[in-house]
Write a protein that holds these residues in place. Structure first.
Motif, short mmCIF file in Angstrom:
data_model
loop_
_atom_site.label_atom_id
_atom_site.label_comp_id
_atom_site.label_asym_id
_atom_site.label_seq_id
_atom_site.Cartn_x
_atom_site.Cartn_y
_atom_site.Cartn_z
N LEU A 182 2.22 -12.08 -3.90
CA LEU A 182 2.02 -11.27 -2.70
C LEU A 182 3.20 -11.44 -1.73
N ASN A 183 3.69 -12.67 -1.59
CA ASN A 183 4.82 -12.90 -0.68
C ASN A 183 6.12 -12.32 -1.22
N GLU A 184 6.37 -12.50 -2.51
CA GLU A 184 7.58 -11.94 -3.10
C GLU A 184 7.60 -10.42 -2.98
N GLU A 185 6.44 -9.80 -3.20
CA GLU A 185 6.34 -8.35 -3.09
C GLU A 185 6.63 -7.89 -1.67
N TRP A 186 6.05 -8.60 -0.70
CA TRP A 186 6.24 -8.22 0.70
C TRP A 186 7.67 -8.45 1.16
N ILE A 187 8.22 -9.64 0.88
CA ILE A 187 9.59 -9.96 1.33
C ILE A 187 10.61 -9.03 0.68
N MET A 245 2.60 -15.01 5.61
CA MET A 245 1.48 -14.07 5.63
C MET A 245 1.87 -12.83 4.85
N ALA A 246 1.06 -12.45 3.90
CA ALA A 246 1.31 -11.25 3.10
C ALA A 246 -0.02 -10.64 2.70
N VAL A 247 -0.07 -9.32 2.76
CA VAL A 247 -1.27 -8.58 2.38
C VAL A 247 -0.89 -7.52 1.35
N SER A 248 -1.66 -7.40 0.30
CA SER A 248 -1.39 -6.41 -0.73
C SER A 248 -1.44 -5.00 -0.13
N PRO A 249 -0.47 -4.13 -0.46
CA PRO A 249 -0.51 -2.75 0.05
C PRO A 249 -1.81 -2.03 -0.26
N LYS A 250 -2.42 -2.33 -1.39
CA LYS A 250 -3.66 -1.65 -1.76
C LYS A 250 -4.85 -2.11 -0.92
#
Length: 319
Positions: A182-187, A245-250
């Motif tokens: 989740l963090n890698e996707e967000w960053i 802090m990271a939240v999945s787009p879905k």
């Protein structure tokens, strides 16, 4: 049973359209009764404004009656075709095209004023008969919808309902992959991964948990869709940093960021913290807005290990 008793308030718009249709049908009959033949009820706001205030531009009419410019343009064309409006008038400064009532339109003025007086009296009698004042209610609803649209209000209710199905739990080994992913996707969506990111995400136990920090995970339908860390700081001013802090787009739109932020603040208080710190970037406007909503305030002058950081904030924890 009336269908609206079954649907409830969900069909408010449909019910209002039916009421509008009934009144519009009667309005057409009223114009005929006063020998104002061929006058379409929807023209009235434009006609009234031009009758009372004289020539106007399309833009001025739209602003005055609360219609869009395309809507007013269409009405003006219809009224011009009916001979009620002259749309070829030049303004006094000759820089603007204005429209005004034609001689035929002006000739109707007195008849329509008499008609309006009779309508006002009839409506006033209905208001007196009714238990609730519809005119005042409409004014109040217009004000409320100007402050916040029905769409926005329903959107908030959707968030509130869905957020009740979100569960915040403490980190367990089974959530390590989700914490990293989740963090890698967000960053990676906004920036580049940095050395400090890799250390914390690849070794959360060593760099966060074993040093006295915490990681919280948001579950929606038992699936990890959001994460946030509380990292112990070796700093005289701050006990912990809220980070990662990271939240999945879905899963966005379910108040997950808010729920994680509140839970992290509560966890910091449980651990005896008086202040927590965070770093971010001002291009992340929804995130910055969330931090302010949580009570964070901007601070200045601290060193950071992150290239992407251009704003630092702190939250004073209250009992």
């Amino acid at each position: 049973m009336n269908v609206f008793e079954k649907t409830g308030k969900m069909a408010l718009g449909s019910r209002m359209r039916i009421l509008t249709a009934k009144m519009t049908e009667d309005a057409a009959k009223i114009y005929e009764m006063y020998k104002v033949e061929g006058f379409v009820p929807k023209w009235f706001p434009v006609y009234f404004l031009l009758s009372e205030e004289g020539e106007k531009t399309i833009t001025e009419i739209a602003e005055e009656i609360g219609h869009s410019q395309p809507s007013v343009t269409k009405i003006v064309k219809e009224m011009t075709k009916a001979g009620l409006i002259n749309d070829t008038i030049e303004s006094k400064d000759k820089r603007r095209n204005v429209v005004g009532l034609s001689e035929k339109g002006k000739a109707l003025s007195q008849t329509i004023k008499i008609q309006c007086a009779d309508i006002d009296a009839a409506v006033e009698l209905m208001l007196n008969e009714a238990s609730h004042n519809l005119w005042e209610a409409i004014r109040e609803w217009e004000h409320l919808l100007e402050q916040k649209s029905l769409f926005k209000r329903v959107q908030e209710q959707k968030k509130e309902r869905e957020s009740r199905d979100v569960k915040i739990v403490e980190f367990e080994p089974q959530y390590q992959e989700a914490f990293k992913m989740l963090n890698e996707e967000w960053i990676s969506t906004y920036f580049e991964m940095e050395e400090a990111d890799h250390k914390a995400l690849d070794h959360p136990n060593e760099y966060i948990l074993d040093k006295g920090g915490k990681i919280l995970v948001a579950l929606y339908n038992n699936e990890p869709v959001g994460v946030c860390a509380l990292i112990k700081m070796d700093d005289p001013d701050y006990d912990y940093e809220m980070a990662k802090m990271a939240v999945s787009p879905k899963a966005q739109g379910k108040n997950i960021g808010w729920l994680l932020g509140k839970a992290i603040a509560e966890k910091a208080k449980e651990l005896g913290a008086s202040k927590i710190f965070l770093e971010s970037n001002t291009k992340l406007k929804p995130a910055i807005s969330l931090y302010y909503k949580l009570g964070f305030q901007q601070v200045f002058g601290r060193e950071t290990p992150y290239k992407r950081c251009n704003i630092q904030m702190e939250l004073t924890l209250k009992d």
